[in-house]
Design an enzyme around this catalytic site. Structure first.
Site, PDB file in Angstrom:
ATOM      1  N   LYS A   1     -13.661  -0.719   6.322  1.00  0.00           N
ATOM      2  CA  LYS A   1     -14.122  -1.477   5.158  1.00  0.00           C
ATOM      3  C   LYS A   1     -15.265  -2.419   5.519  1.00  0.00           C
ATOM      4  O   LYS A   1     -16.331  -2.396   4.897  1.00  0.00           O
ATOM      5  CB  LYS A   1     -12.978  -2.276   4.536  1.00  0.00           C
TER       6      LYS A   1
ATOM      7  N   TRP B   1       0.858  -1.187   0.000  1.00  0.00           N
ATOM      8  CA  TRP B   1       0.000   0.000   0.000  1.00  0.00           C
ATOM      9  C   TRP B   1       0.894   1.238   0.000  1.00  0.00           C
ATOM     10  O   TRP B   1       1.827   1.344   0.804  1.00  0.00           O
ATOM     11  CB  TRP B   1      -0.896  -0.039   1.232  1.00  0.00           C
TER      12      TRP B   1
ATOM     13  N   ASP C   1      -0.922  -5.888   9.120  1.00  0.00           N
ATOM     14  CA  ASP C   1      -1.904  -4.901   8.721  1.00  0.00           C
ATOM     15  C   ASP C   1      -3.164  -5.646   8.283  1.00  0.00           C
ATOM     16  O   ASP C   1      -3.196  -6.277   7.229  1.00  0.00           O
ATOM     17  CB  ASP C   1      -1.353  -4.047   7.576  1.00  0.00           C
TER      18      ASP C   1
END
Length: 398
Positions: free
Chosen positions: A247, A130, A212
């Site tokens: 999310k 990311w 993560d």
């Protein structure tokens, strides 16, 4: 005082969003933005979230501060969702968790904690990762180095190369960042056997794993997606976990996440947690409350929790279904390239294998917005645009 300042380039993905917004083509498609969208191209509010907010509207009686760690009752919820409700680690007292402003806030606090307390530690990240990972840790003064991950020749995982690099260059005390599931940006995940190898290596080399977990529930299931993380947590002494509720609860703008620390003893966990509290105080003082209150309300109401789990399943099934549709329609369009690997990837993102030239041609000639790396957000595909998308790719790829 500001005459010497120069404009710096912004995040290319954010620029892509703006370019799409300004494009007058009615057929334009945005496959760059990293949020879930329904078949109408809209990011909906989950029904469970709406109901929880109605409850809060009736019951909430204060907007006062909640403290550095956020709502204290939220700690147990973070542990249960990430590690599993019956995980013996939770009962041991070796785990402490705090609410943060999204997963990004958790990573920033982790970066400051590492910088201040783990002298000389480097952060190992996948190539690619990311885009904000490097910025966050660079800003904290932590050196960031890459390990091999994506194989452009096979559109798969370079696990042997990854381990060879780490074996050769990772030093005791370094930090290893691993994506829990739904790898951003490639969609290529580590399997449980890979996690077992990594866990053994972390213990042998004396590394600190930082996992993560941004997309729990979007791959194969809420528990299935974190099987590797939970194996590692059960078999290492020390660990950091950054997770996001943005999310899987669809509460992106509410900025709700968590940071957990696992240590060899309860005393060590509490000491690390107190230092994390100092980092929080120096960063943003206290986290926002609303998103956490929504999540807590849902998770503590059996009916709302069951409805939320069904909604997560619906989002996951839609994304996985779109992957299969995309592969089938690309093949039917007569495209020369084999895109079958897309159905094996997980989460919202896919490394499409499209070249920079092809991506830019899709953008300039067909108003299809994909990142320069070829990363596309599968959630931006819909029944209305999939035919146009596949026909356009076929024309560009040949």
């Amino acid at each position: 005082m500001f005459k010497h300042l120069q404009v710096v380039p912004g995040d290319p993905l954010l620029a892509l969003i703006v370019a799409h917004q300004q494009d007058p083509n009615p057929k334009k498609i945005d496959l760059g933005v990293g949020v879930y969208k329904d078949d109408n191209g809209h990011t909906p509010i989950l029904n469970s979230v709406k109901k929880a907010e109605a409850i809060l509207l009736e019951q909430e009686d204060s907007k006062s501060y909640q403290g550095v760690y956020g709502a204290l009752e939220f700690e147990g919820l973070i542990k249960g969702l990430v590690l599993g409700e019956n995980n013996p680690l939770i009962q041991s007292g070796h785990v402490r968790s705090t609410q943060t402003p999204g997963g990004t806030g958790a990573l920033k606090v982790a970066a400051d904690f590492i910088s201040a307390n783990l002298s000389g530690a480097r952060l190992w990240v996948s190539d690619p990762t990311w885009g904000n990972h490097k910025s966050i840790f660079d800003s904290a003064g932590v050196e960031v180095v890459d390990y091999p991950y994506y194989d452009s020749a096979t559109n798969g995982l370079r696990f042997d190369d990854m381990m060879a690099k780490l074996e050769a260059e990772a030093k005791q005390g370094d930090v290893l960042l691993v994506h829990a599931c739904c790898h951003n940006p490639t969609g290529i995940d580590l399997q449980l056997d890979h996690w077992k190898v990594l866990t053994d290596f972390v213990n042998k080399r004396g590394l600190l794993p930082l996992v993560d977990a941004a997309y729990q529930g979007f791959g194969d299931g809420l528990d299935e997606d974190l099987a590797g993380l939970r194996h590692m947590a059960a078999n290492v002494q020390d660990m950091l976990i950054a997770n996001s509720f943005s999310k899987n609860f669809g509460i992106y703008r509410e900025r709700c996440g968590g940071l957990s620390v696992i240590a060899a003893s309860a005393d060590e966990a509490n000491a690390a947690f107190s230092i994390i509290g100092q980092a929080i105080r120096a960063n943003y003082s206290m986290p926002p409350a609303h998103g956490a209150a929504v999540v807590y309300t849902i998770m503590n109401d059996p009916e709302l929790k069951a409805e939320w789990e069904l909604e997560v399943t619906g989002m996951r099934d839609r994304i996985n279904g779109l992957r299969h549709k995309l592969v089938a329609k690309l093949a039917a369009s007569g495209v020369s390239k084999d895109f079958s690997f897309i159905k094996d990837q997980r989460g919202m993102f896919s490394y499409s294998g499209l070249t920079l030239e092809q991506v830019r041609k899709l953008r300039s000639e067909y108003s299809i917005y994909i990142a320069d790396t070829g990363r596309m957000s599968v959630a931006g595909v819909s029944d209305d645009n999939i035919d146009y998308l596949c026909e356009s790719i076929a024309k560009v790829v040949g």
